[in-house]
Design a protein around this motif. Structure first.
Motif, PDB file in Angstrom:
ATOM      1  N   PRO A 142      13.923 -12.516  -8.516  1.00 17.26           N
ATOM      2  CA  PRO A 142      12.937 -11.695  -7.799  1.00 17.26           C
ATOM      3  C   PRO A 142      13.294 -10.215  -7.835  1.00 17.26           C
ATOM      4  CG  PRO A 142      13.501 -13.638  -6.520  1.00 17.26           C
ATOM      5  CD  PRO A 142      14.453 -13.610  -7.683  1.00 17.26           C
ATOM      6  N   ARG A 143      12.273  -9.393  -8.037  1.00 15.93           N
ATOM      7  CA  ARG A 143      12.453  -7.946  -8.056  1.00 15.93           C
ATOM      8  C   ARG A 143      12.593  -7.428  -6.635  1.00 15.93           C
ATOM      9  NH1 ARG A 143      13.983  -7.213 -13.107  1.00 15.93           N
ATOM     10  NH2 ARG A 143      12.434  -7.890 -14.628  1.00 15.93           N
ATOM     11  N   ARG A 144      13.529  -6.553  -6.416  1.00 10.52           N
ATOM     12  CA  ARG A 144      13.752  -5.990  -5.087  1.00 10.52           C
ATOM     13  C   ARG A 144      13.143  -4.601  -5.002  1.00 10.52           C
ATOM     14  NH1 ARG A 144      15.898  -7.473   0.133  1.00 10.52           N
ATOM     15  NH2 ARG A 144      15.988  -5.480   1.234  1.00 10.52           N
ATOM     16  N   PHE A 145      12.262  -4.388  -4.010  1.00 12.05           N
ATOM     17  CA  PHE A 145      11.669  -3.089  -3.755  1.00 12.05           C
ATOM     18  C   PHE A 145      12.028  -2.642  -2.340  1.00 12.05           C
ATOM     19  CE2 PHE A 145       9.649  -3.857  -7.625  1.00 12.05           C
ATOM     20  CZ  PHE A 145       8.808  -2.816  -7.999  1.00 12.05           C
ATOM     21  N   ALA A 146      12.073  -1.330  -2.123  1.00 13.18           N
ATOM     22  CA  ALA A 146      12.436  -0.776  -0.828  1.00 13.18           C
ATOM     23  C   ALA A 146      11.219  -0.117  -0.182  1.00 13.18           C
ATOM     24  CB  ALA A 146      13.556   0.249  -0.987  1.00 13.18           C
ATOM     25  N   LEU A 147      11.054  -0.311   1.116  1.00  8.91           N
ATOM     26  CA  LEU A 147       9.935   0.284   1.838  1.00  8.91           C
ATOM     27  C   LEU A 147      10.096   1.794   1.903  1.00  8.91           C
ATOM     28  CD1 LEU A 147       7.349  -0.190   3.528  1.00  8.91           C
ATOM     29  CD2 LEU A 147       8.836  -0.351   5.545  1.00  8.91           C
ATOM     30  N   ALA A 148       9.085   2.520   1.432  1.00 11.60           N
ATOM     31  CA  ALA A 148       9.121   3.982   1.441  1.00 11.60           C
ATOM     32  C   ALA A 148       8.310   4.569   2.581  1.00 11.60           C
ATOM     33  CB  ALA A 148       8.608   4.525   0.107  1.00 11.60           C
ATOM     34  N   SER A 149       7.175   3.954   2.910  1.00  8.26           N
ATOM     35  CA  SER A 149       6.369   4.437   4.027  1.00  8.26           C
ATOM     36  C   SER A 149       5.401   3.344   4.468  1.00  8.26           C
ATOM     37  CB  SER A 149       5.588   5.705   3.645  1.00  8.26           C
ATOM     38  OG  SER A 149       4.613   5.417   2.662  1.00  8.26           O
ATOM     39  N   LEU A 150       4.915   3.486   5.706  1.00  2.00           N
ATOM     40  CA  LEU A 150       3.978   2.509   6.253  1.00  2.00           C
ATOM     41  C   LEU A 150       3.021   3.222   7.189  1.00  2.00           C
ATOM     42  CD1 LEU A 150       3.209  -0.512   6.430  1.00  2.00           C
ATOM     43  CD2 LEU A 150       4.781  -0.700   8.368  1.00  2.00           C
ATOM     44  N   LEU A 151       1.722   3.106   6.902  1.00  2.00           N
ATOM     45  CA  LEU A 151       0.667   3.678   7.723  1.00  2.00           C
ATOM     46  C   LEU A 151      -0.198   2.556   8.275  1.00  2.00           C
ATOM     47  CD1 LEU A 151      -0.499   6.534   5.304  1.00  2.00           C
ATOM     48  CD2 LEU A 151       1.217   6.702   7.120  1.00  2.00           C
ATOM     49  N   GLU A 152      -0.925   2.858   9.374  1.00  2.00           N
ATOM     50  CA  GLU A 152      -1.801   1.843   9.977  1.00  2.00           C
ATOM     51  C   GLU A 152      -3.096   2.473  10.448  1.00  2.00           C
ATOM     52  OE1 GLU A 152      -3.720  -0.251  13.327  1.00  2.00           O
ATOM     53  OE2 GLU A 152      -2.616   1.655  13.444  1.00  2.00           O
ATOM     54  N   GLU A 153      -4.192   1.750  10.260  1.00  2.00           N
ATOM     55  CA  GLU A 153      -5.477   2.140  10.849  1.00  2.00           C
ATOM     56  C   GLU A 153      -6.306   0.891  11.090  1.00  2.00           C
ATOM     57  OE1 GLU A 153      -7.592   5.738   9.699  1.00  2.00           O
ATOM     58  OE2 GLU A 153      -9.413   4.535   9.451  1.00  2.00           O
ATOM     59  N   GLU A 154      -6.713   0.696  12.331  1.00  2.00           N
ATOM     60  CA  GLU A 154      -7.589  -0.413  12.728  1.00  2.00           C
ATOM     61  C   GLU A 154      -7.074  -1.763  12.242  1.00  2.00           C
ATOM     62  OE1 GLU A 154     -11.509   0.656  11.417  1.00  2.00           O
ATOM     63  OE2 GLU A 154     -11.775   2.104  13.053  1.00  2.00           O
ATOM     64  N   GLY A 155      -5.744  -1.928  12.313  1.00  2.00           N
ATOM     65  CA  GLY A 155      -5.150  -3.205  11.929  1.00  2.00           C
ATOM     66  C   GLY A 155      -4.805  -3.322  10.462  1.00  2.00           C
ATOM     67  N   PHE A 156      -5.282  -2.419   9.625  1.00  2.00           N
ATOM     68  CA  PHE A 156      -4.917  -2.412   8.212  1.00  2.00           C
ATOM     69  C   PHE A 156      -3.577  -1.690   8.063  1.00  2.00           C
ATOM     70  CE2 PHE A 156      -9.352  -3.337   7.835  1.00  2.00           C
ATOM     71  CZ  PHE A 156      -9.515  -3.976   6.610  1.00  2.00           C
TER      72      PHE A 156
END
Length: 276
Positions: free
Chosen positions: A242-256
């Motif tokens: 499995p390829r490993r990726f790192a979280l760079a950013s996370l945004l949210e709007e209306e549950g999305f």
């Protein structure tokens, strides 16, 4: 829209609410800054980013299309990612199912694209082995910049001729039937396209993953459940590790949730092949 990760600390007794924690509609300039391509570092010619949407139960589409599981905010991100890219890469089946049209000029990004040395719109590049496409559609007959066809050396000459007659530019990026992912990226770089965006579909994205050439995944998690047997965002044979990726950013709007993951520096990648 609000930023969930990373969040700069807000300290001090008089500190007001962090604007990134407050729901509001971000400007296109803010979105463009949040999703800006990394500066070239001399290690890679290109940067390949994917933009996909998935429901909570893993469906990448409903009734064959992604629109039913999308949202207005998702479309703002979609438009921003296109506006930042040199080229948008899509598989032939996705082009047919989603009814792809030429990229449109977006005045809000016109000056930024000029400053970056980009044409008014990104090029659309269709990955296809058989070239079973309707070349009478506007994607081929009336784009702002000519549409690219990425195919293999064994593609039917009559279909290549039909594509070129319609105004498309055919680029050979494989020795047999279909396209080699790494060779496709090299060919695009040779045309001056280094900021790359793929919108799938799942089979094409799976081939980029298997080839180890995907640098970044922008994944919208839709707060919906569809059940059924819809495709995941990536398909095809499984990778050995499995390829490993790192979280760079996370945004949210209306549950999305609008997540952005980048490949870990230690991921070596591997050679592979793609068809469409």
């Amino acid at each position: 829209m609000r930023r969930l990760f990373p969040v700069p600390p807000v300290t001090g007794p008089t500190a007001g609410p962090d604007p990134d924690r407050t729901d509001r509609e971000w400007s296109l300039a803010e979105l463009a800054a949040a999703y800006a391509y990394p500066e070239p570092d001399g290690r890679r010619e290109t940067w390949l980013r994917a933009n996909m949407v998935s429901t909570l139960d893993g469906a990448a589409q409903h009734d064959g299309r992604s629109q039913p599981i999308s949202s207005a905010a998702d479309m703002r991100v979609f438009g921003t990612l296109r506006a930042l890219a040199d080229v948008v890469i899509a598989g032939a089946e996705t082009v047919r199912q989603e009814g792809y049209r030429p990229a449109r000029v977006r005045p809000d990004f016109a000056e930024a694209r000029r400053a970056a040395g980009q044409p008014p719109v990104p090029v659309i590049a269709v990955v296809t082995a058989g070239l079973e496409l309707d070349f009478s559609l506007p994607l081929f007959t009336s784009p702002v910049v000519p549409t690219l066809i990425l195919t293999g050396a064994a593609a039917a000459p009559d279909r290549i001729a039909a594509a070129e007659k319609a105004g498309a530019r055919v680029v050979i990026a494989g020795d047999g039937v279909g396209v080699d992912p790494a060779r496709a990226l090299t060919a695009l770089a040779g045309l001056g396209h280094t900021r790359l965006l793929t919108e799938g579909g799942p089979r094409l994205l799976g081939q980029f993953v298997a080839a180890g050439v995907l640098d970044e995944l922008c994944l919208t998690v839709s707060p919906m459940l569809t059940a059924g047997d819809a495709q995941r965002i990536a398909g095809g044979p499984a990778v050995a590790v499995p390829r490993r990726f790192a979280l760079a950013s996370l945004l949210e709007e209306e549950g999305f949730l609008f997540s952005r993951y980048r490949r870990d520096q230690g991921d070596p990648g591997q050679a592979g092949a793609a068809t469409g």
